[in-house]
Design a protein around this motif. Structure first.
Motif, short mmCIF file in Angstrom:
data_model
loop_
_atom_site.label_atom_id
_atom_site.label_comp_id
_atom_site.label_asym_id
_atom_site.label_seq_id
_atom_site.Cartn_x
_atom_site.Cartn_y
_atom_site.Cartn_z
N ALA A 1 0.95 -1.24 0.00
CA ALA A 1 0.05 -0.09 0.02
C ALA A 1 0.66 1.33 0.14
O ALA A 1 1.45 1.48 0.99
N THR A 2 0.96 1.89 -1.11
CA THR A 2 2.02 3.07 -1.32
C THR A 2 1.44 4.31 -0.50
O THR A 2 2.26 5.00 0.17
N TRP A 3 0.11 4.42 -0.27
CA TRP A 3 -0.19 5.30 0.60
C TRP A 3 0.41 5.19 2.08
O TRP A 3 0.10 6.37 2.94
N MET A 4 0.62 4.14 2.44
CA MET A 4 1.19 4.15 3.83
C MET A 4 2.69 4.15 4.05
O MET A 4 3.20 4.08 5.14
N THR A 5 3.28 4.24 2.94
CA THR A 5 4.99 4.45 3.04
C THR A 5 5.24 5.59 4.09
O THR A 5 4.75 6.52 3.73
N GLY A 6 5.96 5.15 4.95
CA GLY A 6 6.41 5.83 5.89
C GLY A 6 5.40 6.08 7.17
O GLY A 6 5.89 6.69 8.06
N GLY A 7 4.36 5.06 6.90
CA GLY A 7 3.65 5.22 8.13
C GLY A 7 3.83 3.84 9.13
O GLY A 7 4.92 3.18 8.72
N SER A 8 2.89 3.54 10.02
CA SER A 8 3.23 2.39 10.74
C SER A 8 1.93 1.71 11.27
O SER A 8 1.00 2.66 11.43
N TYR A 9 2.09 0.52 11.43
CA TYR A 9 0.84 -0.11 11.93
C TYR A 9 0.76 -0.19 13.71
O TYR A 9 2.05 -0.55 14.18
N MET A 10 -0.22 0.11 14.04
CA MET A 10 -0.27 -0.03 15.71
C MET A 10 -1.24 -1.10 16.20
O MET A 10 -2.09 -1.22 15.58
N VAL A 11 -0.69 -1.59 17.36
CA VAL A 11 -1.45 -2.26 18.15
C VAL A 11 -1.99 -1.68 19.44
O VAL A 11 -0.86 -1.19 19.87
N VAL A 12 -3.01 -1.70 19.74
CA VAL A 12 -3.58 -1.13 21.31
C VAL A 12 -4.04 -2.28 21.91
O VAL A 12 -5.09 -2.81 21.34
N ARG A 13 -3.83 -2.64 23.08
CA ARG A 13 -4.49 -3.72 23.86
C ARG A 13 -4.62 -3.34 25.44
O ARG A 13 -3.65 -2.83 25.80
N ARG A 14 -5.64 -3.52 25.78
CA ARG A 14 -5.91 -3.13 27.29
C ARG A 14 -5.65 -4.34 27.86
O ARG A 14 -6.61 -5.22 28.00
N VAL A 15 -4.58 -4.33 28.69
CA VAL A 15 -4.17 -5.32 29.44
C VAL A 15 -4.44 -5.46 31.00
O VAL A 15 -3.72 -4.64 31.37
N ARG A 16 -5.65 -6.05 31.47
CA ARG A 16 -5.94 -5.86 32.72
C ARG A 16 -4.74 -6.72 33.58
O ARG A 16 -4.73 -7.86 33.03
N GLY B 1 -9.11 -5.56 25.78
CA GLY B 1 -9.31 -4.73 24.64
C GLY B 1 -8.30 -4.81 23.54
O GLY B 1 -7.13 -5.29 23.90
N SER B 2 -8.87 -4.64 22.34
CA SER B 2 -7.77 -4.71 21.26
C SER B 2 -8.28 -4.23 20.05
O SER B 2 -9.63 -4.24 19.74
N ALA B 3 -7.29 -3.60 19.49
CA ALA B 3 -7.59 -2.66 18.33
C ALA B 3 -6.32 -2.47 17.61
O ALA B 3 -5.15 -2.62 18.07
N VAL B 4 -6.45 -2.60 16.18
CA VAL B 4 -5.39 -1.97 15.36
C VAL B 4 -5.74 -0.92 14.42
O VAL B 4 -6.66 -0.79 13.96
N PHE B 5 -4.53 -0.19 13.89
CA PHE B 5 -4.67 0.89 13.43
C PHE B 5 -3.60 1.20 12.36
O PHE B 5 -2.42 0.77 12.75
N ALA B 6 -3.92 1.67 11.25
CA ALA B 6 -3.02 2.06 10.18
C ALA B 6 -2.50 3.54 10.44
O ALA B 6 -3.39 4.42 10.32
N CYS B 7 -1.44 3.71 11.07
CA CYS B 7 -1.09 5.28 11.53
C CYS B 7 -0.36 5.79 10.07
O CYS B 7 0.42 5.11 9.69
N PHE B 8 -1.09 6.79 9.66
CA PHE B 8 -0.54 7.34 8.31
C PHE B 8 0.97 7.84 8.22
O PHE B 8 1.45 8.03 9.42
N PRO B 9 1.40 8.18 7.21
CA PRO B 9 2.80 8.81 7.24
C PRO B 9 2.73 9.84 7.29
O PRO B 9 1.89 10.55 8.00
N GLY B 10 3.97 10.57 7.65
CA GLY B 10 4.04 12.01 8.21
C GLY B 10 3.48 12.89 7.14
O GLY B 10 3.01 12.58 6.28
#
Lengths: 428, 299
Positions: free
Chosen positions: A269-284, A407-416
């Protein structure tokens, strides 16, 4: 994006120093001019952004992290003291409205991370544009990082074809006890700052700007020790009392970051070049249970010594993790089912952890503290990095006795974002 | 509530002077305009704003204020009539009839609540909830509501019924003395929605009868009336904002549709948690731009 070279601020001539808001107010309040400006005057000046280019570092830039750059700030930026993280659901079905939201958010983010007020705040007949609780406060190294969830690429906006191949909700892991109210989200905003009020102010204003376009799905605040409490900026400890993040890859090594954190042009996915994939988990964390465990058990659970943070059998915190090292009796130094042994594996799988602790009142079922880890990691590919590691942990980690993934979620964090562009515009 | 919009000329001059130079940089903001956002003034050079308000500062609100006063008086007239029916039912011991009349009667009051609130003790006397006032002074609709629904009787309510009717009549008499101005209308519209946010969404308003949706809808209608009256002025001043408010009223009313039942509304207890949350979020989405309606008042 803060390059390592920029993190050491050169003392600058006082003449070059930018005039900041507090100084402006101080100057303006001298004599009658303050009164003269009491109406629209100051508002006009304050609502205009001073454009601070990263290269023209001024003294106050210690507190100011540039927003523009090749990558979004808040990913390889050294973790600030506090986090306010929020996931949103988009309520409009009009992609144009979403783009407008991204533009408005970009504008507000630029302003707030400079430490200025957004909008106009002096019309007596209108609510002030800025909620105001950060007025006069420094930017406190605040960063605001944006991402979109897999649901953003469903049929609503016609962006199905833009979804990166390896970007989808995580598979379920053994032992997960996910609660829907802590999962997912079309959009994610991560605000980090050295001041909680500054961080909250940012989330609050972005939420307000989103009204009618997106609504909050979940929010989570987090903390770690402050720089005041630990001027040496050592590895922070999680709420189980152990150092957390020792094995992180070196963020000052750009090549390594390109391997581990940043999506590359060749990844699909070229639109994501320089971006990063994020995992957020709420770990009790079941801290009451943990607090009844012997030190020996606790250390065997992590595979590190509590005090030094060194891998078991080693001396120093940053000594290499050797999962094959044995005791004189021939037992493994680091138990095979310990958290470190499993997550380190053969050392080839890496990701960048950037977690915070959380404490959110009482869990009414157990009457215990609802506290734990807001696990956050950034990686180039969710399915090549996070998923295999988490599968191993889910299957055998001794730590699972004391934690519950709720809790669990993933996000594609945009490039700069470069000057004049807005978040996510590479997508449209 | 009343706002005096006298701005010294020196101040306007100063603001033109300063914002003029402060906004030189704005031309380079190519990130799109924030004017569509809730903070509709974000990126407009303030100097321009000052100029436009100079041109429109003399919006004549006379006719709008007259329209609104007529609306208030009309609602008040019906409110007194309906309150009489309701209090008669209470005094005659007709429990079911009183219960049926209770919520629809209150709607005439809820539509003009900010006006009633401007009239001193009348609002607490008519509309106080159980812990709003000292037990000894508690009277009005909610006192009777408790008896009708919780105790299932009209017994002992005659005095409260008589008082309530007198208070309603007093409201009608006094309403003509309220000085209405455009600023009051603007803030009144937002206050009506804030009322919903703070007490109706949670179901606290109608603790015993659970007829909160009637109040909810009436508050929205009251706010909508003010918006309709001020719409022409707003359209000349900020067409985007006017359009946005209109759309969001529509969205909120649409969200309320499924809860209609006959001539009224279902019990608030029947709403699912997420339905309540969606209503609340739609309400916030409307109240935000509505709170910027003050832009018509000039600076």
């Amino acid at each position: 994006m803060m390059e390592p070279s920029e993190s050491n601020n050169q003392p600058e001539s006082i003449l070059k120093k930018k005039i900041n808001r507090r100084e402006l107010l101080r100057i303006a309040s001298v004599g009658g001019i303050g009164l003269m400006l009491g109406g629209a005057g100051i508002g006009g000046i304050l609502s205009t952004r001073t454009k601070v280019k990263s290269e023209e570092a001024s003294i106050s830039n210690i507190d100011r992290i540039p927003f523009h750059g090749k990558h979004q700030a808040g990913i390889v930026t050294p973790a600030q003291n506090f986090i306010c993280c929020a996931a949103f659901d988009i309520t409009t079905s009009d992609i144009g409205e979403v783009r407008k939201l991204f533009q408005v958010w970009t504008e507000a983010t630029l302003t707030m991370t400079q430490g200025s007020l957004i909008g106009s705040n002096n019309n007596q007949n209108l609510p002030p544009s800025d909620t105001g609780e950060a007025a006069g406060l420094s930017p406190s190294r605040s960063t605001i990082t944006f991402g979109v969830g897999p649901s953003f690429f469903d049929s609503r906006f016609g962006l199905q074809s833009k979804r990166p191949a390896n970007f989808q909700d995580l598979p379920s892991f053994r032992g997960d006890q996910l609660q829907p109210q802590w999962c997912g989200g079309d959009l994610m905003v991560q605000v980090c700052a050295d001041d909680m009020q500054v961080a909250f102010h940012a989330i609050r204003n972005l939420t307000r700007l989103a009204r009618g376009k997106a609504v909050l799905r979940w929010t989570q605040d987090g903390f770690q020790r402050t720089t005041q409490a630990d001027p040496s900026a050592g590895t922070p400890r999680n709420l189980l009392g152990f150092k957390d993040g020792t094995g992180n890859p070196d963020v000052s090594d750009p090549d390594l970051m390109n391997q581990v954190v940043w999506a590359q042009n060749t990844d699909g996915a070229t639109w994501m070049t320089g971006g990063s994939y994020m995992v957020v988990r709420r770990v009790r964390m079941l801290i009451e249970v943990w607090d009844r465990s012997s030190l020996k058990d606790q250390e065997a659970t992590f595979g590190r010594y509590r005090d030094s943070g060194a891998p078991m059998g080693a001396q120093q915190e940053f000594d290499p993790v050797d999962v094959h090292a044995t005791t004189p009796e021939g037992n493994l130094q680091i138990p095979a089912n310990s958290h470190v042994a499993l997550s380190h594996g053969d050392g080839t799988l890496k990701l960048l952890r950037r977690s915070y602790s959380y404490s959110s009142g009482i869990d009414s079922t157990r009457g215990q503290l609802d506290a734990g880890l807001l696990f956050i990691s950034f990686q180039r590919d969710l399915y090549k990095q996070f998923v295999p590691i988490q599968q191993k942990l889910a299957a055998g980690d001794k730590l699972n006795e004391y934690i519950s993934n709720i809790g669990s979620a993933v996000f594609a964090c945009f490039p700069g974002i470069e000057q004049g562009r807005y978040i996510g515009d590479s997508l449209f | 509530m009343k706002f005096h919009s006298a701005v010294p000329a020196s101040l306007i001059a100063a603001s033109i002077l300063f914002t003029g130079c402060a906004n030189k940089d704005d031309a380079s903001n190519a990130t799109g305009s924030v004017n569509e956002s809730t903070s509709s003034a974000d990126n407009k050079p303030t100097a321009t704003k000052t100029v436009t308000t100079d041109q429109t500062v003399s919006i004549d609100f006379t006719s709008a204020i007259d329209q609104y006063r007529n609306f208030v008086i009309e609602q008040c007239d019906i409110f007194v009539k309906e309150t009489e029916k309701f209090t008669n039912a209470v005094k005659e011991g007709k429990l079911e009839e009183a219960k049926a009349l209770y919520a629809p009667t209150r709607m005439y009051y809820e539509r003009i609540e900010p006006i009633a609130e401007a009239l001193g003790d009348l609002d607490p006397n008519i509309d106080a909830r159980v812990n709003d006032v000292e037990e000894a002074n508690w009277r009005g609709f909610h006192r009777i509501e408790k008896s009708l629904w919780e105790d299932g009787t009209t017994d002992g309510q005659e005095e409260y019924a008589d008082q309530l009717l007198k208070d309603a009549q007093l409201l009608r008499a006094k309403v003509e003395t309220v000085e209405i101005d455009a600023a009051m209308m603007v803030t009144g519209a937002v206050e009506l929605l804030n009322e919903i946010s703070s007490s109706k969404v949670t179901g606290e308003e109608e603790l015993y009868s659970h007829t909160d949706l009637y109040d909810f809808v009436a508050n929205v209608e009251g706010a909508s009336k003010i918006y309709e009256i001020l719409k022409p002025a707003l359209a000349t001043k900020d067409a985007d904002l006017e359009k946005q408010i209109g759309e969001r009223f529509t969205a909120l009313l649409k969200e309320l549709e499924p809860f209609k039942e006959g001539k009224g509304y279902i019990s608030y207890e029947q709403l699912k948690e997420e339905e309540v949350r969606t209503l609340s979020q739609n309400l916030d989405a409307l109240a935000e731009p509505l709170s910027n309606m003050g832009t018509i008042l000039g600076v």
